[in-house]
Design a protein around this motif. Structure first.
Motif, short mmCIF file in Angstrom:
data_model
loop_
_atom_site.label_atom_id
_atom_site.label_comp_id
_atom_site.label_asym_id
_atom_site.label_seq_id
_atom_site.Cartn_x
_atom_site.Cartn_y
_atom_site.Cartn_z
N LEU A 85 0.86 -1.08 0.15
CA LEU A 85 0.07 0.29 0.04
C LEU A 85 0.95 1.23 0.10
O LEU A 85 0.42 2.42 -0.37
CB LEU A 85 -0.89 -0.13 1.02
N ASP A 86 1.98 1.24 0.76
CA ASP A 86 2.71 2.37 0.64
C ASP A 86 3.62 2.55 -0.71
O ASP A 86 4.41 3.52 -0.97
CB ASP A 86 3.94 2.14 1.93
N LYS A 87 3.81 1.41 -1.38
CA LYS A 87 4.64 1.45 -2.58
C LYS A 87 3.83 0.72 -3.74
O LYS A 87 4.13 -0.53 -4.07
CB LYS A 87 5.91 0.89 -2.48
N LEU A 88 2.76 1.21 -4.36
CA LEU A 88 1.90 0.70 -5.26
C LEU A 88 2.75 0.46 -6.55
O LEU A 88 3.29 1.65 -6.93
CB LEU A 88 0.54 1.36 -5.44
N ASN A 89 2.48 -0.36 -7.54
CA ASN A 89 3.20 -0.30 -8.75
C ASN A 89 2.09 -0.63 -9.74
O ASN A 89 1.68 -1.83 -9.92
CB ASN A 89 4.21 -1.55 -8.90
N PHE A 90 1.46 0.33 -10.39
CA PHE A 90 0.28 -0.01 -11.15
C PHE A 90 0.83 -0.74 -12.66
O PHE A 90 -0.15 -1.31 -13.05
CB PHE A 90 -0.54 1.26 -11.40
N ASP A 91 1.86 -0.16 -13.07
CA ASP A 91 2.39 -0.96 -14.27
C ASP A 91 2.74 -2.23 -14.10
O ASP A 91 2.26 -3.06 -14.89
CB ASP A 91 3.58 -0.09 -14.88
N GLN A 96 1.31 -8.01 -14.66
CA GLN A 96 0.66 -9.30 -13.80
C GLN A 96 -0.49 -9.65 -14.41
O GLN A 96 -0.92 -10.84 -14.54
CB GLN A 96 0.77 -9.01 -12.46
N PHE A 97 -1.44 -8.87 -14.68
CA PHE A 97 -2.76 -9.45 -14.95
C PHE A 97 -2.54 -9.77 -16.66
O PHE A 97 -3.42 -10.86 -17.07
CB PHE A 97 -3.80 -7.93 -15.18
N ARG A 98 -1.86 -9.29 -17.48
CA ARG A 98 -1.85 -9.76 -18.89
C ARG A 98 -1.02 -11.06 -18.70
O ARG A 98 -1.70 -12.02 -19.46
CB ARG A 98 -0.73 -8.89 -19.54
#
Length: 220
Positions: A85-91, A96-98
């Motif tokens: 939560l303190d270091k989110l990585n949206f890329d 990971q979804f792909r």
């Protein structure tokens, strides 16, 4: 003797599954992006250059396999990108979804013509994708991608039921591999042995279920 295709076969759990299945006499098609000497040494049929996120490379794979009938499809390819939560990585979440969630769905849909009544499709997932089992938080991208993989597998189990094709979600344990930074109490040899035992024993009546490699059914 089963005809088996394994994605992400060049290292870790995929490599060990390839080794053990080849050793017992199964016919293994080992699929990966980049081969390794260790994979080549298994003697499996090797098809590299396959990216589970890339439709073109999957189409080429299907062309190579047009005369093959698969008994097992093992969707093993996956990645782990650590976050909090303190270091989110949206890329990292999107990647990971792909790979982790959409990859197994792409592969299963594309290779569906090679499956037959009695075939089994396996998604190597993780119990961190279980909502009921989450009591430690964190790992947002990995958890979400594995939860998505789990629900995709569940839908596949419904849609392929009439064709006599079983779909199962498997958790290998916390395994010491490159993906985990070689952390974890379970050796890859033990994990692969447990996974293969589950793959052997699970039948069509259990399609759409989620299992630990050690044998217990897991909550969604």
């Amino acid at each position: 003797m089963a005809s088996v295709l394994i994605t992400g076969a060049n290292r870790g759990i995929g490599l060990e599954l390839t080794r053990q299945l080849m050793a017992r006499g199964d016919q293994v098609i080992a699929v990966c992006r980049n081969s390794t000497p260790a994979l080549e040494a298994t003697g499996a049929r090797l098809i590299d250059g396959v990216d589970v996120t890339n439709a073109v490379s999957i189409d080429h794979l299907c062309e190579d396999l047009e005369d093959v009938r698969l008994d097992w499809l093992i969707n093993n390819a996956g990645i782990l990108v650590r976050d909090s939560l303190d270091k989110l990585n949206f890329d990292g979440m999107e990647e990971q979804f792909r790979i982790n969630a959409m990859g197994p769905l792409r592969m299963t849909a594309a290779l569906r013509p090679l499956l037959h009544k009695g075939s089994k499709v396996f998604v190597i997932s993780s119990r961190v994708g279980s909502i009921a089992d989450n009591d430690s938080g964190g790992y947002y991208g990995y958890r979400m991608s594995k939860a998505a993989a789990n629900i995709a597998a569940k839908s596949l189990s419904v849609d392929l039921h009439a064709e006599g094709i079983g779909v199962f979600v498997l958790h290998p344990g916390y395994v010491a591999t490159d993906m985990t930074g070689n952390q974890g109490p379970t050796h890859v040899t033990e994990a692969a042995q447990g996974l293969i035992a589950r793959m052997d024993e699970l039948g069509h009546s259990s399609t759409g279920t989620f299992w630990h490699a050690k044998g217990q059914e897991l909550p969604w």
